[in-house]
Design a protein around this motif. Structure first.
Motif, short mmCIF file in Angstrom:
data_model
loop_
_atom_site.label_atom_id
_atom_site.label_comp_id
_atom_site.label_asym_id
_atom_site.label_seq_id
_atom_site.Cartn_x
_atom_site.Cartn_y
_atom_site.Cartn_z
N UNK A 71 0.83 -1.20 0.00
CA UNK A 71 0.00 0.00 0.00
C UNK A 71 0.87 1.25 0.00
N UNK A 72 0.32 2.31 -0.53
CA UNK A 72 1.02 3.60 -0.54
C UNK A 72 0.00 4.72 -0.46
N UNK A 73 0.10 5.52 0.59
CA UNK A 73 -0.80 6.67 0.77
C UNK A 73 -2.28 6.25 0.75
N UNK A 74 -2.58 5.12 1.41
CA UNK A 74 -3.96 4.69 1.52
C UNK A 74 -4.54 4.05 0.28
N UNK A 75 -3.68 3.72 -0.65
CA UNK A 75 -4.14 3.09 -1.89
C UNK A 75 -3.27 1.88 -2.23
N UNK A 76 -3.80 0.96 -3.03
CA UNK A 76 -3.00 -0.17 -3.46
C UNK A 76 -1.88 0.30 -4.38
N UNK A 77 -0.67 -0.19 -4.09
CA UNK A 77 0.48 0.21 -4.90
C UNK A 77 0.55 -0.55 -6.21
N UNK A 78 -0.26 -1.61 -6.31
CA UNK A 78 -0.25 -2.42 -7.53
C UNK A 78 0.83 -3.47 -7.53
N UNK A 79 1.40 -3.73 -6.36
CA UNK A 79 2.49 -4.71 -6.26
C UNK A 79 2.26 -5.64 -5.08
N UNK A 80 2.94 -6.79 -5.13
CA UNK A 80 2.90 -7.78 -4.07
C UNK A 80 4.32 -7.93 -3.53
N UNK A 81 4.45 -7.92 -2.21
CA UNK A 81 5.78 -8.05 -1.61
C UNK A 81 6.36 -9.44 -1.90
N UNK A 82 7.65 -9.46 -2.09
CA UNK A 82 8.37 -10.73 -2.25
C UNK A 82 8.72 -11.31 -0.88
N UNK A 83 8.87 -12.63 -0.75
CA UNK A 83 8.64 -13.64 -1.80
C UNK A 83 7.15 -13.93 -1.97
N UNK A 84 6.76 -14.29 -3.17
CA UNK A 84 5.37 -14.59 -3.44
C UNK A 84 5.09 -16.05 -3.09
N UNK A 85 4.01 -16.27 -2.36
CA UNK A 85 3.61 -17.61 -1.95
C UNK A 85 2.83 -18.26 -3.09
N UNK A 86 3.41 -19.29 -3.68
CA UNK A 86 2.80 -19.96 -4.82
C UNK A 86 2.67 -21.45 -4.54
N UNK A 87 2.48 -22.24 -5.58
CA UNK A 87 2.30 -23.69 -5.44
C UNK A 87 3.47 -24.33 -4.71
N UNK A 88 4.69 -24.00 -5.11
CA UNK A 88 5.87 -24.59 -4.47
C UNK A 88 5.96 -24.19 -3.00
#
Length: 298
Positions: free
Chosen positions: A202-219
């Protein structure tokens, strides 16, 4: 008997003649099929059997049941009650895909839901699809998260599943390709011991459009299953996993009991067990819990 075939249906949809037909189908294939044992009247019952592979028993049951709303799960008689529960969240513990519901507030629900469906059916790379969908929501007000949460419904039977397994000594955790903003709230409401998921930036009360790493996936889901089992001194055979999407398949196949829940076609076809009709208490019946032992939850 070495194995148990558990039949589970919506309450009132299972009867003695149905049990007799399924038992006869097992015997016709050469199985030694025991007397059915009701776990919940007109809802769930066990049929002990030996001399037949689990997948053969399930196939025979499904062929006999036809279009009847009855699920069939085969397990080993020994070690039925699991001591570790690892559950997906979206479209499993909750009834919706929270990212798709958030997208509604940006007028992008149908577009993003289409990507979600393809990703969950294994047609798209999960990581790439997640990054793409979150990127489309850049600038969405943070209030959309709260509004989505307020409309999110818990799947029937989820509270009972967690409450009963926890009361019987199991460690219960959520592992989700969704977001901590939601998994934390679901875990608190239902009593999960822990939750693992992705973090929306998030940035300034809005979605930044990004996901923090590491991304939790199938593996990462499979790795979480193995790590938790090791931390609790358990073999993977003592674990129960449940999920609906392609990113759940690895953990479903690795666990002693991996259940595809209302699953996407690719997952339903590959999982050893699936539930299409009953509620999440089916996972308790598959472990041999009787109705009187099930804790409804808060």
């Amino acid at each position: 008997m070495s194995h148990i075939l558990t039949l589970v249906a919506p309450a009132g949809d299972l009867d003695t003649p149905t049990l007799a037909r399924v038992r006869a189908a097992l015997a016709a294939l050469g199985a030694d099929a025991g007397t059915p044992d009701w776990l919940a009247e007109a809802e769930a019952a066990d049929i002990p059997f030996a001399g037949l592979a689990p997948e053969q028993a399930i196939a025979a049951a499904r062929a006999t049941l036809g279009e009847a709303p009855v699920d069939a799960i085969a397990t080993l008689s020994e070690g039925r009650r699991k001591r570790l529960l690892l559950a997906d969240m979206d479209s499993t513990i909750v009834t919706t895909e929270t990212l798709d519901e958030m997208a509604a507030f940006a007028g992008l629900k149908e577009r993003i839901a289409g990507i979600t469906r393809r990703s969950m059916n294994g047609e798209l790379d999960f990581r790439a699809a997640l990054i793409e969908r979150v990127g489309m929501l850049k600038g969405l007000d943070e209030s959309a998260l709260q509004r989505t949460w307020e409309a999110t419904e818990i799947t029937p039977g989820a509270q009972a599943l967690v409450a009963t397994m926890r009361a019987n000594g199991a460690h219960c955790a959520i592992v989700s390709g969704g977001f901590t903003w939601f998994t934390g709230r679901v875990a608190e409401r239902l009593g999960f011991h822990a939750h693992y998921s992705n973090t929306l930036e998030l940035a300034d009360g809005k979605l930044a459009g990004t996901v923090a790493e590491p991304i939790l996936d199938r593996d990462a889901k499979l790795a979480t299953l193995k790590r938790l089992a090791a931390e609790h001194g358990l073999p993977l055979s003592a674990a129960l996993t449940v999920g609906d999407g392609a990113n759940d398949l690895a953990m479903l196949q690795a666990a002693g009991l991996g259940v595809a829940w209302r699953a996407k076609p690719v997952v339903a076809a590959a999982a050893r067990a699936r539930v299409d009709h009953a509620d999440l208490r089916a996972l308790l019946f598959a472990q041999g819990y009787r109705a009187a032992e099930i804790i409804p939850g808060a």
